[in-house]
Write a protein that holds these residues in place. Structure first.
Motif, PDB file in Angstrom:
ATOM      1  N   LEU A 156       0.821  -1.206   0.000  1.00  0.00           N
ATOM      2  CA  LEU A 156       0.000   0.000   0.000  1.00  0.00           C
ATOM      3  C   LEU A 156       0.857   1.258   0.000  1.00  0.00           C
ATOM      4  O   LEU A 156       1.697   1.441   0.878  1.00  0.00           O
ATOM      5  CB  LEU A 156      -0.923   0.005   1.226  1.00  0.00           C
ATOM      6  N   ASN A 180      -4.383   5.382  -0.458  1.00  0.00           N
ATOM      7  CA  ASN A 180      -5.413   5.473   0.579  1.00  0.00           C
ATOM      8  C   ASN A 180      -6.309   4.242   0.551  1.00  0.00           C
ATOM      9  O   ASN A 180      -6.828   3.881  -0.505  1.00  0.00           O
ATOM     10  CB  ASN A 180      -6.272   6.721   0.352  1.00  0.00           C
ATOM     11  N   LEU A 181      -6.498   3.654   1.723  1.00  0.00           N
ATOM     12  CA  LEU A 181      -7.340   2.469   1.854  1.00  0.00           C
ATOM     13  C   LEU A 181      -8.204   2.608   3.088  1.00  0.00           C
ATOM     14  O   LEU A 181      -7.701   2.909   4.176  1.00  0.00           O
ATOM     15  CB  LEU A 181      -6.479   1.208   1.960  1.00  0.00           C
ATOM     16  N   ARG A 182      -9.507   2.387   2.899  1.00  0.00           N
ATOM     17  CA  ARG A 182     -10.446   2.353   4.023  1.00  0.00           C
ATOM     18  C   ARG A 182     -11.163   1.016   3.949  1.00  0.00           C
ATOM     19  O   ARG A 182     -11.835   0.731   2.949  1.00  0.00           O
ATOM     20  CB  ARG A 182     -11.458   3.482   3.928  1.00  0.00           C
ATOM     21  N   VAL A 196      -8.576  -5.592   5.973  1.00  0.00           N
ATOM     22  CA  VAL A 196      -7.526  -6.277   5.227  1.00  0.00           C
ATOM     23  C   VAL A 196      -7.191  -7.582   5.925  1.00  0.00           C
ATOM     24  O   VAL A 196      -6.904  -7.596   7.121  1.00  0.00           O
ATOM     25  CB  VAL A 196      -6.240  -5.415   5.137  1.00  0.00           C
ATOM     26  N   LEU A 201       3.235  -1.206   4.284  1.00  0.00           N
ATOM     27  CA  LEU A 201       2.726   0.156   4.232  1.00  0.00           C
ATOM     28  C   LEU A 201       3.895   1.084   3.935  1.00  0.00           C
ATOM     29  O   LEU A 201       4.769   1.284   4.779  1.00  0.00           O
ATOM     30  CB  LEU A 201       2.077   0.545   5.562  1.00  0.00           C
ATOM     31  N   ALA A 234       1.407   5.703   2.574  1.00  0.00           N
ATOM     32  CA  ALA A 234       0.190   4.925   2.827  1.00  0.00           C
ATOM     33  C   ALA A 234      -0.676   5.577   3.904  1.00  0.00           C
ATOM     34  O   ALA A 234      -0.171   6.132   4.879  1.00  0.00           O
ATOM     35  CB  ALA A 234       0.550   3.503   3.255  1.00  0.00           C
ATOM     36  N   LEU A 281      -4.020   4.045   5.833  1.00  0.00           N
ATOM     37  CA  LEU A 281      -4.958   2.939   5.989  1.00  0.00           C
ATOM     38  C   LEU A 281      -5.856   3.201   7.184  1.00  0.00           C
ATOM     39  O   LEU A 281      -5.368   3.390   8.293  1.00  0.00           O
ATOM     40  CB  LEU A 281      -4.211   1.619   6.167  1.00  0.00           C
ATOM     41  N   LEU A 288      -1.714   4.556  10.008  1.00  0.00           N
ATOM     42  CA  LEU A 288      -2.576   3.406  10.246  1.00  0.00           C
ATOM     43  C   LEU A 288      -3.515   3.753  11.385  1.00  0.00           C
ATOM     44  O   LEU A 288      -3.073   4.018  12.502  1.00  0.00           O
ATOM     45  CB  LEU A 288      -1.753   2.166  10.612  1.00  0.00           C
TER      46      LEU A 288
END
Length: 124
Positions: free
Chosen positions: A61, A64-66, A69, A77, A81, A83, A100
């Motif tokens: 990553l 952007n991640l929502r 996982v 990361l 990143a 998250l 994070l």
């Protein structure tokens, strides 16, 4: 096919909603919303925005991640990143600068999720 060869690519400016199943490696640089399921590697680029549930072998990553996982192998990361969500993985690599927000459950490779501990002592 080489081990690190990308099988599919969702480039910048693309949007996709739905389910993604793949073998090998896929890179997302656009917007993705939905579910991803694979024993392969998912690479999320620096400009990408991803929202959903990911069950992959490895996650790399940079964007952007929502979401949730679950990685059977590892999560990486990179410094760019961001998250927001929970991670379940045996190996976590975090570069300085990565963000994070969420919970982390880790186990030794080969152990089931039930044996995992989390940073706050609770399982999710």
């Amino acid at each position: 096919m080489a081990k690190d060869e990308i099988n599919a690519f969702l480039g910048a400016g693309t949007s996709y909603h739905g389910k993604l199943h793949f073998h090998g490696a896929v890179r997302i640089d656009g917007n993705f919303q939905g579910e991803v399921e694979s024993d392969g590697t998912l690479v999320i680029g620096q400009e990408a925005v991803v929202e959903g549930t990911l069950r992959v072998g490895q996650l790399v990553l940079s964007g952007n991640l929502r979401g949730e996982v679950e990685a059977g192998g590892r999560v990486v990361l990179h410094k760019t990143a961001n998250l927001q969500g929970d991670i379940r993985t045996p190996v976590l690599v975090v570069e300085e600068g990565a963000i994070l927000e969420g919970r982390l459950a880790m186990s030794r490779p080969g152990e089931g999720a039930d044996a995992a501990g989390t940073a706050d002592g609770n399982l999710f």
